[in-house]
Design a protein around this motif. Structure first.
Motif, short mmCIF file in Angstrom:
data_model
loop_
_atom_site.label_atom_id
_atom_site.label_comp_id
_atom_site.label_asym_id
_atom_site.label_seq_id
_atom_site.Cartn_x
_atom_site.Cartn_y
_atom_site.Cartn_z
N ARG A 129 0.83 -1.20 0.00
CA ARG A 129 0.00 0.00 0.00
C ARG A 129 0.87 1.26 0.00
O ARG A 129 0.54 2.26 -0.66
N MET A 130 1.99 1.23 0.73
CA MET A 130 2.85 2.40 0.79
C MET A 130 3.46 2.70 -0.59
O MET A 130 3.60 3.87 -0.98
N ASN A 131 3.82 1.66 -1.32
CA ASN A 131 4.34 1.88 -2.67
C ASN A 131 3.29 2.48 -3.58
O ASN A 131 3.58 3.35 -4.41
N LYS A 132 2.03 2.04 -3.45
CA LYS A 132 0.94 2.64 -4.23
C LYS A 132 0.78 4.12 -3.88
O LYS A 132 0.59 4.96 -4.77
N SER A 133 0.84 4.43 -2.59
CA SER A 133 0.68 5.81 -2.15
C SER A 133 1.82 6.67 -2.66
O SER A 133 1.62 7.79 -3.16
N ALA A 134 3.05 6.16 -2.55
CA ALA A 134 4.22 6.93 -2.99
C ALA A 134 4.16 7.19 -4.49
O ALA A 134 4.39 8.32 -4.94
N ALA A 135 3.83 6.17 -5.26
CA ALA A 135 3.79 6.34 -6.72
C ALA A 135 2.72 7.34 -7.13
O ALA A 135 2.91 8.10 -8.08
N ARG A 136 1.60 7.39 -6.39
CA ARG A 136 0.50 8.31 -6.74
C ARG A 136 0.91 9.76 -6.63
O ARG A 136 0.38 10.63 -7.33
N LYS A 231 -2.72 6.31 1.43
CA LYS A 231 -2.48 6.76 2.80
C LYS A 231 -1.56 7.99 2.77
O LYS A 231 -0.35 7.91 3.01
N LEU A 232 -2.16 9.11 2.44
CA LEU A 232 -1.46 10.39 2.32
C LEU A 232 -1.85 11.29 3.48
O LEU A 232 -3.01 11.35 3.88
N GLY A 233 -0.87 12.02 3.99
CA GLY A 233 -1.17 12.95 5.08
C GLY A 233 -2.22 13.96 4.67
O GLY A 233 -3.03 14.42 5.49
N ALA A 234 -2.25 14.31 3.37
CA ALA A 234 -3.20 15.29 2.87
C ALA A 234 -4.65 14.84 3.02
O ALA A 234 -5.57 15.65 2.96
N ASN A 235 -4.88 13.53 3.20
CA ASN A 235 -6.24 13.03 3.39
C ASN A 235 -6.74 13.21 4.82
O ASN A 235 -7.95 13.10 5.07
N TYR A 236 -5.84 13.47 5.74
CA TYR A 236 -6.21 13.44 7.16
C TYR A 236 -6.47 14.82 7.77
O TYR A 236 -7.43 14.99 8.51
N GLU A 297 -7.55 0.82 1.46
CA GLU A 297 -7.40 -0.63 1.42
C GLU A 297 -6.83 -1.12 2.75
O GLU A 297 -5.65 -1.46 2.86
N GLY A 298 -7.67 -1.14 3.76
CA GLY A 298 -7.23 -1.43 5.12
C GLY A 298 -6.73 -2.86 5.29
O GLY A 298 -7.36 -3.81 4.82
N VAL A 299 -5.61 -3.01 5.99
CA VAL A 299 -5.08 -4.34 6.28
C VAL A 299 -6.01 -5.07 7.24
O VAL A 299 -6.30 -6.26 7.08
N THR A 300 -6.52 -4.36 8.25
CA THR A 300 -7.46 -4.97 9.18
C THR A 300 -8.76 -5.32 8.47
O THR A 300 -9.35 -6.38 8.71
#
Length: 405
Positions: A129-136, A231-236, A297-300
């Protein structure tokens, strides 16, 4: 087997998904040297700290003695990883992260197992998920397995600070930021990936207790074609004001609604689940929103779907990823068909819901008499905890990264 609600919502799901434009591309695959855990350099903290008592651990307020840092440049790729004493970062005031939001992060936990080892819960999912977020956001991608190895080495340095006991763990926060020192919106040519760790207890101060939510349609957490699934800080940050407004009315979190149908998407910073029982057929259904690009895409979330599909009797339960509106929840609560509701995420793991504020009144969510959750919520929490703390094995979900023996 689908209820009338399920069938209707599946049609709505298909309609909305057809309108969503797939914007995701891997813009920033890493160039130059790959990230290599074998090149790790370690500088030990000369002043190691002592573990705090569990009752003094407040989520995200205490940190371990070391941190992991890995620099990246477009010219050279990933530099040698470093574990060094925990301390401030030194960044130029013009760094891209400060001005244009080039930042993504993850959250995962390490647990003490009965064999006195330290295990991470499904870290491969977090790295993916972190790789998806970084690439975005045009930051460099990396080999997730190498970062998992490095997090294990980080934990080894501070293994005495991993707390013991049910509900206690070591929370890890991998973060990647753009560090290019220049104004102007463009792809960063410098980045920093770092990991810090925090000994934690229960996310909510009240512990495992049911919460009150405000159904929120006056603010939007995410929208089709946006970045709600990253999972971007800008979403929070934009979600804090609605949370404060809900708190003023006596609610602990927002239940995020979207669109004219007022589909339920998430709760606070977590995925959300509802359990229903059809009063005519007697069939039960566990529902969570589908991954349509607006849902994290939550792991839990993924773990709960897998465990319930594995453990619940399919003759009694349907496990569905479909849209569920606030009107459906309200209507089915009035008919006695709402069984339970709970949030799910890494920090809180499972958080039972007892009330939902909507249009000036509260929708009551049943709880087991004398307890703070329903039976399914309690069972799911137990299933996950048993795997996290090493009492039950489930495939490769629990990965040993350090040995305290």
């Amino acid at each position: 087997m689908l209820s009338a609600y399920s069938a209707t919502s599946k049609k709505a799901t298909t309609s909305v998904l057809c309108r969503v434009i797939p914007l995701y591309r891997t813009f920033a695959s890493a160039t130059g040297a790959p990230l290599d855990a074998s090149k790790l350099k370690i500088t030990k903290n000369p002043n190691p700290s002592k573990p705090k008592p569990n009752d003094q651990l407040v989520f995200g307020k205490t940190f371990t003695d070391h941190m992991l840092q890995i620099e990246w440049t477009k010219e050279n790729g990933w530099a040698a990883p470093e574990i060094k004493p925990y301390g401030p970062l030194v960044l130029d005031p013009s760094a891209a992260v400060f001005h244009y939001g080039f930042e993504a992060f993850e959250g995962l936990k390490a647990y003490r197992t009965p064999g006195n080892k330290i295990a991470l819960f499904r870290p491969d999912m977090n790295m993916k998920r972190m790789n998806k977020s970084a690439a975005r956001i045009c930051l460099p991608t990396f080999n997730g397995d190498e970062v998992i190895k490095l997090m294990g080495k980080l934990i080894e340095q501070d293994k005495n600070l991993v707390p013991q006991g049910q509900g206690y763990s070591l929370y890890l926060r991998p973060t990647i930021i753009g560090t290019t020192a220049a104004l102007g919106v463009s792809t960063p040519d410098r980045a920093l990936l770092y990991v810090i760790a925090s000994p934690v207890g229960p996310y909510y101060k009240t512990g495992f207790k049911a919460v009150r939510l405000e159904a929120t349609d006056y603010a939007t957490r995410a929208w089709p074609g946006g970045c709600g699934d990253k999972k971007l800080g800008a979403n929070y940050a934009p979600c804090i004001l609605p949370q404060l407004q809900a708190a003023e009315r006596g609610y602990q979190q927002n239940l995020w609604l979207f669109g004219p149908e007022k589909n339920i998407t998430e709760v606070g910073t977590m995925n959300v689940f509802f359990a229903f029982k059809d009063s005519i057929t007697g069939m039960k259904e566990l529902v969570t929103a589908p991954l349509d690009g607006t849902i994290l895409e939550g792991v839990t979330r993924d773990s709960i779907l897998a465990l319930t599909r594995q453990n619940l009797d399919p003759k009694e339960w349907d496990i569905n990823e479909r849209y569920c509106t606030i009107s459906e929840v309200e209507e089915r609560a009035k008919k006695g068909e709402l069984l339970e509701a709970f949030g799910a995420g890494t920090a809180a793991v499972v958080s039972p819901i007892k009330e939902i504020g909507w249009k000036g009144s509260d929708i009551e969510v049943p709880l087991t008499p004398g307890e703070q959750s329903g039976p399914l919520t309690k069972q799911i929490a137990s299933w996950i905890a048993d795997i996290q703390y090493g009492r039950t094995k489930h495939g490769n979900w629990s990965q040993i990264v350090a040995d305290l023996n």
